[in-house]
Design an enzyme around this catalytic site. Structure first.
Site, mmCIF file in Angstrom:
data_model
loop_
_atom_site.group_PDB
_atom_site.id
_atom_site.type_symbol
_atom_site.label_atom_id
_atom_site.label_comp_id
_atom_site.label_asym_id
_atom_site.label_seq_id
_atom_site.Cartn_x
_atom_site.Cartn_y
_atom_site.Cartn_z
ATOM 1 N N GLY A 15 0.780 -1.229 0.000
ATOM 2 C CA GLY A 15 0.000 0.000 0.000
ATOM 3 C C GLY A 15 0.811 1.277 0.000
ATOM 4 O O GLY A 15 0.330 2.320 0.453
ATOM 5 N N ASN A 17 1.523 3.014 -2.601
ATOM 6 C CA ASN A 17 0.788 3.935 -3.478
ATOM 7 C C ASN A 17 -0.417 4.521 -2.754
ATOM 8 O O ASN A 17 -0.718 5.709 -2.907
ATOM 9 C CB ASN A 17 0.347 3.209 -4.759
ATOM 10 C CG ASN A 17 1.434 3.212 -5.819
ATOM 11 O OD1 ASN A 17 1.776 4.251 -6.366
ATOM 12 N ND2 ASN A 17 1.996 2.042 -6.091
ATOM 13 N N ILE A 90 -7.883 -10.011 -10.763
ATOM 14 C CA ILE A 90 -8.533 -9.532 -11.991
ATOM 15 C C ILE A 90 -10.036 -9.430 -11.730
ATOM 16 O O ILE A 90 -10.687 -10.419 -11.375
ATOM 17 C CB ILE A 90 -8.228 -10.486 -13.157
ATOM 18 C CG1 ILE A 90 -6.715 -10.475 -13.417
ATOM 19 C CG2 ILE A 90 -8.995 -10.074 -14.409
ATOM 20 C CD1 ILE A 90 -6.243 -11.516 -14.398
ATOM 21 N N ASN A 105 -6.041 1.762 -13.013
ATOM 22 C CA ASN A 105 -5.047 0.865 -12.406
ATOM 23 C C ASN A 105 -3.662 1.445 -12.661
ATOM 24 O O ASN A 105 -3.433 2.064 -13.706
ATOM 25 C CB ASN A 105 -5.157 -0.513 -13.071
ATOM 26 C CG ASN A 105 -4.126 -1.498 -12.556
ATOM 27 O OD1 ASN A 105 -3.916 -1.628 -11.349
ATOM 28 N ND2 ASN A 105 -3.468 -2.210 -13.463
ATOM 29 N N HIS A 107 0.183 0.292 -13.336
ATOM 30 C CA HIS A 107 0.923 -0.910 -13.743
ATOM 31 C C HIS A 107 2.397 -0.541 -13.923
ATOM 32 O O HIS A 107 2.710 0.455 -14.586
ATOM 33 C CB HIS A 107 0.349 -1.454 -15.052
ATOM 34 C CG HIS A 107 1.060 -2.682 -15.513
ATOM 35 N ND1 HIS A 107 0.861 -3.908 -14.916
ATOM 36 C CD2 HIS A 107 1.990 -2.872 -16.478
ATOM 37 C CE1 HIS A 107 1.642 -4.795 -15.500
ATOM 38 N NE2 HIS A 107 2.326 -4.204 -16.450
ATOM 39 N N SER A 134 2.591 3.012 -15.860
ATOM 40 C CA SER A 134 1.440 3.552 -16.599
ATOM 41 C C SER A 134 0.209 3.548 -15.705
ATOM 42 O O SER A 134 0.022 2.616 -14.915
ATOM 43 C CB SER A 134 1.112 2.655 -17.807
ATOM 44 O OG SER A 134 2.253 2.397 -18.583
HETATM 45 C C1 GRF Z 1 3.161 -1.205 -7.656
HETATM 46 O O1 GRF Z 1 4.383 -1.423 -8.293
HETATM 47 C C2 GRF Z 1 2.066 -1.105 -8.678
HETATM 48 O O2 GRF Z 1 2.484 -0.554 -9.894
HETATM 49 C C3 GRF Z 1 1.692 -2.550 -8.894
HETATM 50 O O3 GRF Z 1 1.784 -3.150 -7.619
HETATM 51 C C4 GRF Z 1 2.736 -2.417 -6.825
HETATM 52 C C5 GRF Z 1 2.012 -2.029 -5.568
HETATM 53 O O4 GRF Z 1 2.850 -1.460 -4.612
HETATM 54 N N1 GRF Z 1 0.386 -2.676 -9.501
HETATM 55 P P1 GRF Z 1 2.236 -0.825 -3.293
HETATM 56 O O5 GRF Z 1 1.366 -1.904 -2.636
HETATM 57 O O6 GRF Z 1 1.429 0.369 -3.667
HETATM 58 O O7 GRF Z 1 3.418 -0.485 -2.434
#
Ligand code: GRF
Length: 210
Positions: A15, A17, A90, A105, A107, A134
Site C-alpha cells: 500500500g 501507493n 482480476i 489501475n 501498472h 502507466s
Molecule cells: C506497484 O508497483 C504497482 O504498480 C503494482 O503493484 C505495486 C504495488 O505497490 N500494480 P504498493 O502496494 O502500492 O506499495
C-alpha cells in the site's frame, strides 16, 4: 474551492501507493472515502486506519457474493473513481461493466509493453534502456485499457529487479495521485467513448516527469 472528488482505493499488499494518494488528498482536492482489500492482513490498511478512512476487507476465494458486497459498499459511498493500487486480482466483467470508465489501475511498465507480472525482470532480461509505469483505465482485458499517463526512468546497467522496482515505485507515488487529480478536475474525461485531455482527444499518454 469545489468539493473534493470522492474515490475508493483497492489494495492487496504494502500500500505505498495508497499512502501517497492519502498524503496528497488536500493538495489535489480528492478524498479517499473507502479502502477495500482482498487481504485482511494487507499492510496498506494501516495507512487507512491511521487516517480514519473506512476499510472493507473480503475473501477473494468466495468472490462471487463478496464482490457484490464490494459493489454495494462502493455505491453507498458514492465513489466517483475506483483506483486499483497494487490490487492483485482480476476483476470480473460484471464489476467492470457496472463501473465502466470509472476504474483505473497503476501498472509498473510502459504499457503496452509488459502487461502481467515480473515487469522489472523482463526489462532487465531484454536489456531495455528505459522502464516506467502507466496509469490506465480498466477493461475486460489484462492491463489493456486506455492509457492515461506514464512516467519513465533510465535503467542503470547495475540494476536488478529489486532496485529497479524500488526506483520506479518512487515515481509511481507522483504519477498516480496526479492522474487522479487530472480526472477529478475533469481535465481527463470520457466523452462519447473517447478519452479527452484538456478538451483534446488523448492520442498519446500524458507524460509525468517527477
Ligand atoms: C506497484 O508497483 C504497482 O504498480 C503494482 O503493484 C505495486 C504495488 O505497490 N500494480 P504498493 O502496494 O502500492 O506499495
Amino acid at each position: 474551492m469545489s468539493s473534493a472528488f470522492n474515490i475508493v482505493v483497492l489494495i492487496s499488499g504494502t500500500g505505498s501507493n495508497l499512502a501517497s494518494i492519502i498524503d496528497k488528498q488536500q493538495q489535489y482536492n480528492y478524498k479517499v472515502s473507502l479502502v477495500v482489500s482482498n487481504q485482511k492482513s494487507a499492510k496498506g490498511l494501516d495507512f487507512a486506519k491511521q487516517n480514519n478512512i473506512p476499510i472493507f476487507t473480503f475473501n477473494w476465494d468466495k468472490s462471487d457474493r463478496l464482490l457484490l458486497d464490494v459493489q454495494n459498499i462502493i455505491r453507498q459511498h458514492n465513489c466517483q473513481l475506483i483506483v486499483l493500487a497494487g490490487f492483485m486480482k482480476i476483476l470480473p466483467s460484471p464489476f467492470i461493466d457496472e463501473f465502466k470508465q470509472k476504474i483505473i489501475n497503476i501498472h509498473p511498465s510502459l504499457l503496452p509493453k509488459y502487461p502481467g507480472l515480473n515487469t522489472h525482470q523482463r526489462v532487465i532480461d531484454n536489456k531495455d534502456q528505459t522502464h516506467g509505469a502507466s496509469v490506465h483505465y480498466v477493461n475486460a482485458q489484462l492491463d489493456a485499457g486506455e492509457i492515461i499517463s506514464q512516467t519513465s526512468i533510465n535503467v542503470d546497467l547495475n540494476s536488478n529487479a529489486e532496485s529497479l522496482g524500488k526506483q520506479l515505485l518512487f515515481r509511481e507515488h507522483s504519477l498516480l495521485p496526479y492522474t487522479i487529480h487530472l480526472i477529478g478536475q475533469n481535465r481527463v474525461e470520457w466523452r462519447d467513448d473517447k478519452l479527452y485531455f484538456d478538451h483534446k482527444i488523448l492520442t498519446t499518454p500524458i507524460i509525468i516527469y517527477d
